[in-house]
Design a protein around this motif. Structure first.
Motif, PDB file in Angstrom:
ATOM      1  N   TRP B 107      45.827   0.365 129.014  1.00  0.00           N
ATOM      2  CA  TRP B 107      44.394   0.555 128.789  1.00  0.00           C
ATOM      3  C   TRP B 107      43.973  -0.284 127.594  1.00  0.00           C
ATOM      4  O   TRP B 107      44.573  -0.209 126.533  1.00  0.00           O
ATOM      5  N   ILE B 108      42.926  -1.062 127.777  1.00  0.00           N
ATOM      6  CA  ILE B 108      42.483  -1.966 126.716  1.00  0.00           C
ATOM      7  C   ILE B 108      41.103  -1.565 126.231  1.00  0.00           C
ATOM      8  O   ILE B 108      40.295  -1.013 126.993  1.00  0.00           O
ATOM      9  N   TRP B 109      40.845  -1.854 124.952  1.00  0.00           N
ATOM     10  CA  TRP B 109      39.551  -1.583 124.319  1.00  0.00           C
ATOM     11  C   TRP B 109      39.020  -2.918 123.813  1.00  0.00           C
ATOM     12  O   TRP B 109      39.592  -3.522 122.916  1.00  0.00           O
ATOM     13  N   LEU B 110      37.936  -3.390 124.402  1.00  0.00           N
ATOM     14  CA  LEU B 110      37.437  -4.725 124.054  1.00  0.00           C
ATOM     15  C   LEU B 110      36.272  -4.680 123.072  1.00  0.00           C
ATOM     16  O   LEU B 110      35.769  -5.720 122.658  1.00  0.00           O
ATOM     17  N   GLY B 111      35.861  -3.472 122.681  1.00  0.00           N
ATOM     18  CA  GLY B 111      34.734  -3.341 121.763  1.00  0.00           C
ATOM     19  C   GLY B 111      35.209  -3.268 120.317  1.00  0.00           C
ATOM     20  O   GLY B 111      36.238  -3.838 119.936  1.00  0.00           O
ATOM     21  N   ASP B 112      34.468  -2.522 119.501  1.00  0.00           N
ATOM     22  CA  ASP B 112      34.789  -2.379 118.080  1.00  0.00           C
ATOM     23  C   ASP B 112      36.080  -1.558 117.938  1.00  0.00           C
ATOM     24  O   ASP B 112      36.103  -0.376 118.286  1.00  0.00           O
ATOM     25  N   PRO B 113      37.149  -2.141 117.401  1.00  0.00           N
ATOM     26  CA  PRO B 113      38.435  -1.425 117.331  1.00  0.00           C
ATOM     27  C   PRO B 113      38.349  -0.137 116.520  1.00  0.00           C
ATOM     28  O   PRO B 113      39.099   0.807 116.769  1.00  0.00           O
ATOM     29  N   GLU B 114      37.419  -0.071 115.576  1.00  0.00           N
ATOM     30  CA  GLU B 114      37.251   1.149 114.768  1.00  0.00           C
ATOM     31  C   GLU B 114      36.906   2.349 115.631  1.00  0.00           C
ATOM     32  O   GLU B 114      37.161   3.490 115.259  1.00  0.00           O
ATOM     33  N   LEU B 115      36.248   2.096 116.730  1.00  0.00           N
ATOM     34  CA  LEU B 115      35.755   3.202 117.555  1.00  0.00           C
ATOM     35  C   LEU B 115      36.758   3.645 118.623  1.00  0.00           C
ATOM     36  O   LEU B 115      36.530   4.629 119.322  1.00  0.00           O
ATOM     37  N   ALA B 116      37.893   2.939 118.705  1.00  0.00           N
ATOM     38  CA  ALA B 116      38.833   3.220 119.789  1.00  0.00           C
ATOM     39  C   ALA B 116      39.622   4.498 119.515  1.00  0.00           C
ATOM     40  O   ALA B 116      40.393   4.554 118.557  1.00  0.00           O
ATOM     41  N   SER B 117      39.421   5.499 120.316  1.00  0.00           N
ATOM     42  CA  SER B 117      40.221   6.723 120.183  1.00  0.00           C
ATOM     43  C   SER B 117      40.974   6.950 121.487  1.00  0.00           C
ATOM     44  O   SER B 117      40.362   7.066 122.560  1.00  0.00           O
ATOM     45  N   ARG B 118      42.313   7.026 121.406  1.00  0.00           N
ATOM     46  CA  ARG B 118      43.066   7.113 122.652  1.00  0.00           C
ATOM     47  C   ARG B 118      42.868   8.441 123.367  1.00  0.00           C
ATOM     48  O   ARG B 118      43.238   8.588 124.531  1.00  0.00           O
ATOM     49  N   ASP B 119      42.277   9.395 122.700  1.00  0.00           N
ATOM     50  CA  ASP B 119      41.983  10.673 123.366  1.00  0.00           C
ATOM     51  C   ASP B 119      40.997  10.489 124.516  1.00  0.00           C
ATOM     52  O   ASP B 119      40.901  11.327 125.404  1.00  0.00           O
ATOM     53  N   GLU B 120      40.248   9.410 124.463  1.00  0.00           N
ATOM     54  CA  GLU B 120      39.205   9.238 125.489  1.00  0.00           C
ATOM     55  C   GLU B 120      39.718   8.578 126.759  1.00  0.00           C
ATOM     56  O   GLU B 120      38.948   8.389 127.707  1.00  0.00           O
ATOM     57  N   ILE B 121      40.995   8.225 126.757  1.00  0.00           N
ATOM     58  CA  ILE B 121      41.534   7.606 127.969  1.00  0.00           C
ATOM     59  C   ILE B 121      41.595   8.650 129.083  1.00  0.00           C
ATOM     60  O   ILE B 121      42.046   9.774 128.869  1.00  0.00           O
ATOM     61  N   VAL B 122      41.129   8.275 130.244  1.00  0.00           N
ATOM     62  CA  VAL B 122      41.101   9.225 131.365  1.00  0.00           C
ATOM     63  C   VAL B 122      42.531   9.618 131.746  1.00  0.00           C
ATOM     64  O   VAL B 122      43.431   8.772 131.800  1.00  0.00           O
ATOM     65  N   ASP B 123      42.717  10.894 131.978  1.00  0.00           N
ATOM     66  CA  ASP B 123      44.037  11.427 132.319  1.00  0.00           C
ATOM     67  C   ASP B 123      44.359  11.154 133.784  1.00  0.00           C
ATOM     68  O   ASP B 123      43.696  11.673 134.677  1.00  0.00           O
ATOM     69  N   VAL B 124      45.368  10.300 134.002  1.00  0.00           N
ATOM     70  CA  VAL B 124      45.764  10.024 135.393  1.00  0.00           C
ATOM     71  C   VAL B 124      47.247  10.376 135.569  1.00  0.00           C
ATOM     72  O   VAL B 124      47.986   9.685 136.259  1.00  0.00           O
ATOM     73  N   HIS B 125      47.656  11.506 134.931  1.00  0.00           N
ATOM     74  CA  HIS B 125      49.088  11.821 134.861  1.00  0.00           C
ATOM     75  C   HIS B 125      49.725  12.067 136.229  1.00  0.00           C
ATOM     76  O   HIS B 125      50.933  12.081 136.351  1.00  0.00           O
ATOM     77  N   TRP B 126      48.906  12.266 137.273  1.00  0.00           N
ATOM     78  CA  TRP B 126      49.467  12.456 138.618  1.00  0.00           C
ATOM     79  C   TRP B 126      50.159  11.196 139.135  1.00  0.00           C
ATOM     80  O   TRP B 126      50.975  11.263 140.035  1.00  0.00           O
ATOM     81  N   ASN B 127      49.808  10.035 138.550  1.00  0.00           N
ATOM     82  CA  ASN B 127      50.314   8.745 139.018  1.00  0.00           C
ATOM     83  C   ASN B 127      51.847   8.719 139.001  1.00  0.00           C
ATOM     84  O   ASN B 127      52.466   8.720 137.925  1.00  0.00           O
ATOM     85  N   ASN B 128      52.453   8.734 140.166  1.00  0.00           N
ATOM     86  CA  ASN B 128      53.909   8.704 140.292  1.00  0.00           C
ATOM     87  C   ASN B 128      54.614   9.882 139.632  1.00  0.00           C
ATOM     88  O   ASN B 128      55.796   9.798 139.295  1.00  0.00           O
ATOM     89  N   ALA B 129      53.863  10.980 139.436  1.00  0.00           N
ATOM     90  CA  ALA B 129      54.496  12.161 138.858  1.00  0.00           C
ATOM     91  C   ALA B 129      55.431  12.800 139.885  1.00  0.00           C
ATOM     92  O   ALA B 129      55.250  12.619 141.093  1.00  0.00           O
ATOM     93  N   PRO B 130      56.454  13.535 139.421  1.00  0.00           N
ATOM     94  CA  PRO B 130      57.310  14.268 140.360  1.00  0.00           C
ATOM     95  C   PRO B 130      56.417  15.172 141.227  1.00  0.00           C
ATOM     96  O   PRO B 130      55.419  15.700 140.736  1.00  0.00           O
ATOM     97  N   ASP B 131      56.772  15.307 142.485  1.00  0.00           N
ATOM     98  CA  ASP B 131      55.988  16.119 143.439  1.00  0.00           C
ATOM     99  C   ASP B 131      54.683  15.470 143.860  1.00  0.00           C
ATOM    100  O   ASP B 131      53.918  16.070 144.619  1.00  0.00           O
ATOM    101  N   TRP B 132      54.391  14.289 143.340  1.00  0.00           N
ATOM    102  CA  TRP B 132      53.162  13.604 143.764  1.00  0.00           C
ATOM    103  C   TRP B 132      53.492  12.209 144.292  1.00  0.00           C
ATOM    104  O   TRP B 132      53.316  11.211 143.585  1.00  0.00           O
TER     105      TRP B 132
END
Ligand code: FES
Ligand code: FES
Ligand code: FES
Lengths: 347, 347, 347
Positions: B107-132
């Motif tokens: 995941w890349i942030w192309l705007g002001d680096p000061e504002l980048a908070s990784r908490d805002e990354i959308v949760d896609v944990h199902w991707n290749n998760a066990p049972d999925w």
């Protein structure tokens, strides 16, 4: 800038079927299709909902359905169904263009529909008529239609461009008689007692010298009628009226696609002074060869003009006819733009 | 105009290796690479010396070396070596972009680096998760990302575009319930006792009617989460909570490349109401088929829009969700441009 | 913006035959051809009649005939025949460019013909001279000629771009001595007791360390002379004057085609310290490989610059020579534009 209030060939009749045909005409995206009763329809190829091309859709009873969200439009361009919605808001429609099927072509009117009169469609009834074996074809040109018009209006090029097909060393010297009329110009030219061009020699099976004629009409904006022929060299009568001649009723029908590209339709109905009608195939091949020669020169000319748009051509005497047609076209464009201007002021 | 202060997928994790990967993201040329310790790095793909792309260079210990004159840049984008020169002048650096590796994506942030908070990354944990079991893919689109967003936000198109895959004749009538929240909008839709779409029927091995649900979230600016599924038609409980259902946790992750092109990543983690997990391959093929159908329509739509940029779409009711998202995006872009304006005034 | 008042290579001598050759040079469309007496001629490639390219035409005794309507132009560019017309109106002519055949090249002058002095043509008499086996080639570049000039003027890139051909780890540290003169700049560089580059080792059959030299001249605007060589490492005398050396009299001759493309001609006359003259073929292959490496980097650099025209390079010390040449070129362009301005005011 194109003349909008005029009939142009949109397609040949067989090109238009129940499978939608997308075609750009005078910069307009148009979809052509045929209803199950055979009626040919031309609509704006841009769904008014979210602007998908209607040509991706399917023809249904009485209209066409957009492939994206399924809105259905009738043959007038009016939306008659919105899936998932009962009420059709006013203004849900696409433009519908007058379209006339005549003599094997679909003629479209992209200007003000009020002004469209089918009487003005150029008569090409020789096309595939009984007794007129007809060769025909289509060329997609990477050049403005006026460069092609210039070419058709100045036969001095035949000697140089078409050495092996239409050429004849007399052309540059055989100035046509040019007369204007309300729909364009007419050119008459007779060359007596000359060697037939390779194409005429082949098509007419001439072995000796011929009297050659051209009786041409440039129908504004962009249909070229060329009744050309040869007959064995002989008495003083008008050669096109003498028996035993080869008659070619050629039409070049130009429809601008964009400022830089053109749809070029042509037909070549023939009457031969012999019974070997199968020779029409060779006539078709010869014409295709000649048109490929023209295209090679004209597309190169267009590229040169694009690379230096400020450079102007320098006229010589053989430019008389094309100069006249260009002036007429400029005048018509000017009239149309004043017309639009006035109607805006009236409103 | 893009929203800059947001996380976008730059690449899948496996795409990023020690061999530099050049990719244009929101009109920025970016080089992605992985250091020997596995850290993924994103730098401006333009050497500050004479502007050669760094992506032609080689990854070395702790950084990347330009292929042209050999300047080396570290993972922060700072020049740490100039061949033939001992002193590194101030300002010798390239931009470095915040980059986070999470759940199989970078995941890349192309705007002001000061504002980048990784908490805002959308949760896609199902991707290749066990049972999925997860199908996934990438599509390069010749269309603006908002046209693709429009498509994902209006499922009335499923009936017409995806006849053989995702379609279901009920979609146009099944209006979703739409709610806004601070990160975007949510759409819920339940269709009871309907024929399953061809894809659901195949993936879930349903033979009779089903209750179908979509629980969708549009995460601004451009991640679409679609928890869709079917369960055999039955009682009144919420179908997504009933046992024995087919669950598809789909994500479409759109990253603008330019105004006219888009990187489209998608994943489709699945839970099946049976043990035939190999069916995930067929799900992948079905999704790819459906996306090819969308692409065909949307790229044609983009071309139509380019040919007449002044023509505006006309809204119908099923445009409610996409209209809301477009308004939110406009507002965010507006906010960003005011932010930039203010910071210029402060300086 | 190009320097117009200068000689550029238009073609190699063998490229110019009785079949017209179309070539764009400094944005001008030019046709090159050879009369039956062997004289090479360069005319504007745009018939003054209706702007067809003359290069489609045929060379005849004393001139060229346009393929379209058959106007004939002599070697001065004057129209000498108009088919079907006796009088040639004044001003019927195309531009003719001074063209000199010398040392295997055709040198063209696209500026003010009054200023063209053939004494200023760069001396490349080594080209295919007896005792100088010569490799040569042509590259069509998708980059502005100044980016190629930059490359030739900064040999620090050899270590990184040409690892397997011209590279040598000493280049970045071996600063050349740079001196300006009225026609450009000279660069001298000696690297003593070094490993020969792969190309020198192969061409000179060196097994041990060498003393290496470059004696380079940048002839404004765009000819690069590089007398390079190696001789077995030894005493303190100037290595290029010691016997037993490998001598490469390289010339890179750049002719802008457009702002974004360049014709790159090169020759590599050689003297070997051994009798195996057939090795010239391997030299040719080695040079072609090296130039392909340059092209790969420089075309990528051009693309990056196009994508962000506002970004400026940041100079380092090894940019001294290219910086000087760029300043000289800017000065010359400035002088030319003032010259044109004054002559307009005089008129
Ligand atoms: S774009 Fe045609 S129905 Fe939506
Ligand atoms: S352009 Fe990168 S080091 Fe010179
Ligand atoms: S264009 Fe050259 S003679 Fe007409």
């Amino acid at each position: 800038m194109f003349i909008k209030n005029a009939w142009y060939v949109a397609a040949t009749a067989p090109e238009c079927t129940e499978k939608p045909l997308a075609r750009t005409l005078l910069n307009e995206k148009v979809v052509l299709f045929r209803l199950s009763d055979g009626t040919a329809v031309a609509l704006e190829d841009r769904c008014c909902h979210r602007l998908a091309p209607l040509s991706l859709g399917d023809v249904e009873e009485g209209g066409i359905r957009c492939r994206y969200h399924g809105m259905k439009f009738d043959a007038q361009g009016d939306c008659v169904e919105i899936p998932g919605q009962d009420v059709i808001p006013p203004g849900m429609c696409v433009r519908r263009f007058p379209l006339v099927e005549q003599h094997g072509f679909l003629w479209i009117w992209l200007g003000d529909p009020e002004l469209a009169s089918r009487d003005e469609i150029v008569d090409v009834h020789w096309n595939n008529a009984p007794d007129w074996p007809t060769a025909s074809g289509y060329i997609h040109y990477k050049a403005n239609y006026q460069l092609i018009a210039d070419n058709l209006l100045d036969f001095s090029h035949l000697t140089f461009v078409h050495r092996t097909t239409l050429g004849n060393s007399e052309f540059p010297n055989a100035r046509p008689e040019i007369t204007s009329f309300d729909r364009g110009i007419k050119l008459n030219r007779v060359i007596r007692n000359c060697q037939p061009s390779p194409l005429h020699a082949m098509a007419g099976k001439f072995t000796g010298p011929v009297d050659f004629w051209n009786r041409q009409i440039w129908w504004l904006p962009s249909v070229f009628e060329n009744w050309a022929g040869s007959v064995s060299a002989g008495d003083d009568d008008a050669p096109h009226e003498r028996p035993g001649g080869l008659h070619l009723r050629h039409f070049s029908l130009l429809t601008p696609e964009t400022e830089q590209t053109t749809h070029y339709f042509w037909i070549q109905p023939c009457q031969f002074p012999h019974d070997d009608l199968g020779i029409i195939e060779k006539v078709g091949i010869g014409m295709s060869t000649a048109f490929a020669e023209d295209r090679w020169v004209i597309e190169a000319q267009q590229e040169v003009m694009n690379s230096a748009p400020e450079v102007k051509p320098k006229a010589v005497r053989s430019d008389a006819a094309l100069g006249r047609v260009r002036a007429m076209i400029d005048r018509l464009i000017d009239q149309e733009s004043r017309l639009v201007h006035e109607s805006v002021q009236d409103a």
